[in-house]
Motif scaffolding. Structure first.
Motif, PDB file in Angstrom:
ATOM      1  N   ARG A 101       0.846  -1.202   0.000  1.00  0.00           N
ATOM      2  CA  ARG A 101       0.000   0.000   0.000  1.00  0.00           C
ATOM      3  C   ARG A 101       0.881   1.252   0.000  1.00  0.00           C
ATOM      4  O   ARG A 101       1.991   1.265   0.502  1.00  0.00           O
ATOM      5  CB  ARG A 101      -0.885   0.027   1.244  1.00  0.00           C
ATOM      6  N   GLY A 102       0.316   2.326  -0.516  1.00  0.00           N
ATOM      7  CA  GLY A 102       1.008   3.603  -0.481  1.00  0.00           C
ATOM      8  C   GLY A 102       1.978   3.794  -1.629  1.00  0.00           C
ATOM      9  O   GLY A 102       2.128   2.945  -2.513  1.00  0.00           O
ATOM     10  N   LEU A 103       2.619   4.969  -1.644  1.00  0.00           N
ATOM     11  CA  LEU A 103       3.630   5.330  -2.643  1.00  0.00           C
ATOM     12  C   LEU A 103       3.039   5.419  -4.045  1.00  0.00           C
ATOM     13  O   LEU A 103       3.751   5.270  -5.038  1.00  0.00           O
ATOM     14  CB  LEU A 103       4.794   4.327  -2.648  1.00  0.00           C
ATOM     15  N   ASP A 104       1.729   5.686  -4.102  1.00  0.00           N
ATOM     16  CA  ASP A 104       1.070   5.736  -5.406  1.00  0.00           C
ATOM     17  C   ASP A 104       0.715   7.148  -5.833  1.00  0.00           C
ATOM     18  O   ASP A 104      -0.043   7.353  -6.774  1.00  0.00           O
ATOM     19  CB  ASP A 104      -0.194   4.879  -5.387  1.00  0.00           C
ATOM     20  N   ASP A 127      -2.335  12.530   0.363  1.00  0.00           N
ATOM     21  CA  ASP A 127      -3.251  12.831   1.460  1.00  0.00           C
ATOM     22  C   ASP A 127      -3.495  11.616   2.345  1.00  0.00           C
ATOM     23  O   ASP A 127      -3.904  11.763   3.496  1.00  0.00           O
ATOM     24  CB  ASP A 127      -4.589  13.343   0.907  1.00  0.00           C
ATOM     25  N   ASP A 128      -3.292  10.427   1.819  1.00  0.00           N
ATOM     26  CA  ASP A 128      -3.548   9.210   2.594  1.00  0.00           C
ATOM     27  C   ASP A 128      -2.476   8.184   2.268  1.00  0.00           C
ATOM     28  O   ASP A 128      -2.747   7.126   1.713  1.00  0.00           O
ATOM     29  CB  ASP A 128      -4.946   8.669   2.276  1.00  0.00           C
ATOM     30  N   PRO A 168       3.006  -7.408  -4.316  1.00  0.00           N
ATOM     31  CA  PRO A 168       2.649  -5.983  -4.294  1.00  0.00           C
ATOM     32  C   PRO A 168       2.240  -5.521  -5.682  1.00  0.00           C
ATOM     33  O   PRO A 168       2.522  -6.210  -6.680  1.00  0.00           O
ATOM     34  CB  PRO A 168       3.956  -5.318  -3.864  1.00  0.00           C
ATOM     35  N   PRO A 169       1.593  -4.366  -5.797  1.00  0.00           N
ATOM     36  CA  PRO A 169       1.284  -3.829  -7.127  1.00  0.00           C
ATOM     37  C   PRO A 169       2.566  -3.589  -7.925  1.00  0.00           C
ATOM     38  O   PRO A 169       3.636  -3.334  -7.368  1.00  0.00           O
ATOM     39  CB  PRO A 169       0.578  -2.508  -6.806  1.00  0.00           C
ATOM     40  N   ARG A 186       9.845  -0.796  -6.439  1.00  0.00           N
ATOM     41  CA  ARG A 186      10.767   0.203  -7.000  1.00  0.00           C
ATOM     42  C   ARG A 186      10.521   1.576  -6.385  1.00  0.00           C
ATOM     43  O   ARG A 186      11.469   2.292  -6.044  1.00  0.00           O
ATOM     44  CB  ARG A 186      10.599   0.252  -8.523  1.00  0.00           C
ATOM     45  N   ARG A 187       9.255   1.953  -6.218  1.00  0.00           N
ATOM     46  CA  ARG A 187       8.958   3.240  -5.580  1.00  0.00           C
ATOM     47  C   ARG A 187       9.389   3.252  -4.121  1.00  0.00           C
ATOM     48  O   ARG A 187       9.868   4.285  -3.615  1.00  0.00           O
ATOM     49  CB  ARG A 187       7.457   3.546  -5.701  1.00  0.00           C
TER      50      ARG A 187
END
Length: 444
Positions: free
Chosen positions: A200-203, A207-208, A237-238, A243-244
Motif C-alpha cells: 500500500r502507499g507510494l502511489d 493525502d492518505d 505488491p502492485p 521500486r517506488r
C-alpha cells in the motif's frame, strides 16, 4: 523390504494409505520424547516421516513415494540430494567438518563470500554469515542500527509490513506479523516498530499515504520487506511498488533491507525476486535454498555499511557454527548448479506453463478465491482454512506433498524444486485440478 529412492524424476506411488504403520509408530515416539510444537505433528495426529529424498521425490518410512511441492520449505531449489551437492559435502567432510566460528576462517568461506557478492549485484558488497534465515534477519537489523549509531543520527525505528514472516528468534519475531507467533512473547518484543499494510502507499496520493509519511518523518532506520510475501500467503505488491519504495528509501536516506530467504536463488524466475523490479537493496538477506539442504544464512551489504561491525574486541554477533565448512561447500555447489543447469531461466519458463494452466481455475472453481504466483512460487487461495486443509490432505492421498497456511490459513502453496520434470509437474497439476473439481462438488 522397503524400496530405495534411486531417482528423483519418478511419479508418486503409494504402497499404503498415509500415514502408514511405520509413520504411526515413529509419530508415537516423537510425541513421547520430543517437546510438543517441535515434533511437527498436527494437533497430535500421526504424520508421515521422511526417509529419503532425491530430485523432486520424497520417500516415507513406509515406502510411499511422493512428489514434493514444498521443496522442503523452499530449501531444495536444485532438487533434493543433488549429486553435486552430495559430492561437495562428501569431499569437504574428509578435510574439515568444523572451523572456529568468527575466530578462524577457511578457504571455502572466502570463496562463498566472493560468490555471494557477484550474485547479489551489490557493488563492493561484503557478506556477514549467519546460521539460518532468522539469524540473518537479526544480523540485518543490527547492521541498520549499528550504522545509525555510527552516524550519530539516532534513528531507532524499523518499518515492517503486514503480512510478513521473517523468523521466530526475538528480533525476527518482532518484525514478523502473525499474532499467533507474537502474542506469547509480545511484552518482550521491541516497541521501536512501525507496521504498515504490504503493497500500500507510494502511489501519489499524498493525502492518505502512511508509508510515504512514515519515511518522511525521518526516524526510520530501515525498511524490511519481502519482495513477495512467501510463507504468509504468496502475496504480490502492485507493479512498481517495490521500486517506488526503494526510491523513497534513497530519498530519505533510509536503508532498504530485502528478505529473500524464501524467494532467493531462482524461485521466482530471477536470481532474487527484487530484480524483477530492478531493485538492488542496501542489505540482502538470504538463506533456505542457498546450501541445497544444509543450514546457512547470509546478509550481503555495501562495504561502508558492513564497516559498522568493526570492533576492537570480540564479534558483536556470531555463532559457533557460523559459515560451517560443509554448508559453505554445499552453497558453492548450489550456486554452480543454478548456473550450469540454467535453473533460474527454467523456473521462469515453467512458471509460464503453470500460469497458463492454473490461472483459469480462479474463475472455474468456486472454492478458490484467488490464484497468484510467479516462476515456481504459486499460491491457491481458498475460501476457508478448512478447504485449504482438505486440498492439501487430498493432495497427499494422491502422492503430492504441499503446505496450506498463510496468515489466514487459506493458501495452499505450489513450491516445487526448480528441477521438477515437466512430466512430474503435469501429474501434479492434473491431480490438483481433479481435487478442486471434487471440492467444488462436495462443498456446501
Amino acid at each position: 523390504m522397503r524400496p530405495k529412492l534411486t531417482r528423483g524424476d519418478l511419479l508418486p506411488h503409494l504402497r499404503v494409505e498415509p500415514p502408514g504403520p511405520g509413520s504411526r509408530r515413529q509419530s508415537s515416539k516423537l510425541r513421547e520424547f520430543e517437546a510438543p510444537g517441535v515434533n511437527t505433528l498436527y494437533r497430535d495426529q500421526d504424520n508421515i516421516l521422511w526417509s529419503e529424498a532425491k530430485g523432486a521425490c520424497v520417500l516415507d518410512v513406509d515406502g510411499n513415494r511422493y512428489l514434493d511441492l514444498t521443496s522442503g520449505f523452499g530449501v531444495a531449489a536444485v532438487g533434493h540430494r543433488h549429486p553435486k551437492v552430495v559430492e561437495a559435502v562428501r569431499r569437504q567432510s574428509g578435510r574439515l567438518l568444523h572451523g572456529l566460528g568468527d575466530a578462524a576462517g577457511h578457504p571455502l568461506r572466502a570463496r562463498l563470500a566472493e560468490a555471494l557478492r557477484r550474485s547479489s549485484g551489490i557493488e563492493d558488497g561484503q557478506t556477514y554469515f549467519a546460521i539460518s534465515g532468522a539469524d540473518a534477519v537479526e544480523v540485518a537489523l543490527k547492521t541498520a542500527l549499528l550504522n545509525e549509531r555510527r552516524r550519530g543520527r539516532g534513528r531507532r525505528r524499523i518499518l515492517a509490513f503486514e503480512p510478513a514472516y521473517h523468523g521466530l528468534t526475538f528480533g525476527a519475531l518482532a518484525v514478523s506479523s502473525r499474532s499467533d507467533f507474537r502474542t506469547p512473547f509480545s511484552p518482550h518484543l521491541t516497541p521501536e516498530l512501525i507496521r504498515l499494510p504490504f503493497g500500500r502507499g507510494l502511489d501519489g496520493d499524498t493525502d492518505d499515504d502512511a508509508l510515504a509519511a512514515a519515511l518522511a518523518e525521518g526516524d526510520v532506520a530501515a525498511v524490511l520487506v519481502e519482495p513477495i510475501v512467501g510463507r504468509e500467503g504468496v502475496v504480490f505488491p502492485p507493479s512498481g511498488w517495490l521500486r517506488r519504495l526503494a526510491e523513497h528509501c534513497r530519498r530519505t536516506e533510509t536503508l532498504l533491507l530485502t528478505d529473500e530467504i524464501f524467494t532467493g536463488f531462482g524461485r521466482t524466475g530471477t536470481l532474487f525476486a527484487a530484480e524483477y523490479e530492478g531493485v538492488t537493496p542496501d542489505l540482502l538477506i538470504c538463506g533456505k535454498a542457498l546450501a541445497g539442504g544444509l543450514p546457512i544464512g547470509a546478509v550481503i551489504g555495501r562495504r561502508d555499511l558492513m564497516a559498522a561491525w568493526t570492533t576492537p574486541g570480540e564479534a558483536l554477533h556470531t555463532a559457533t557454527f557460523v559459515a560451517n565448512p560443509l554448508a559453505c561447500a554445499a552453497a558453492l555447489a548450489t550456486l554452480e548448479i543454478l548456473e550450469a543447469e540454467g535453473l533460474v531461466s527454467r523456473a521462469e519458463d515453467l512458471g509460464h506453463t503453470i500460469e497458463e494452466r492454473i490461472l483459469p481455475w480462479r474463475d472455474r472453481f468456486d472454492p478458490l478465491t484467488d490464484v497468484r504466483g510467479r516462476g515456481m512460487l504459486w499460491g491457491l487461495e481458498l475460501k476457508s482454512p478448512e478447504l485449504a486443509g482438505r486440498l492439501s490432505g487430498e493432495a497427499r492421498r494422491c502422492g503430492l506433498l504441499m503446505l496450506a497456511g498463510g496468515a489466514e490459513g487459506r493458501v495452499a502453496q505450489i513450491v516445487p524444486p526448480l528441477s521438477i520434470t515437466e512430466r512430474q509437474l503435469r501429474y501434479a497439476l492434473d491431480h490438483l485440478e481433479d481435487i478442486l473439481e471434487n471440492l467444488e462438488a462436495t462443498s456446501p
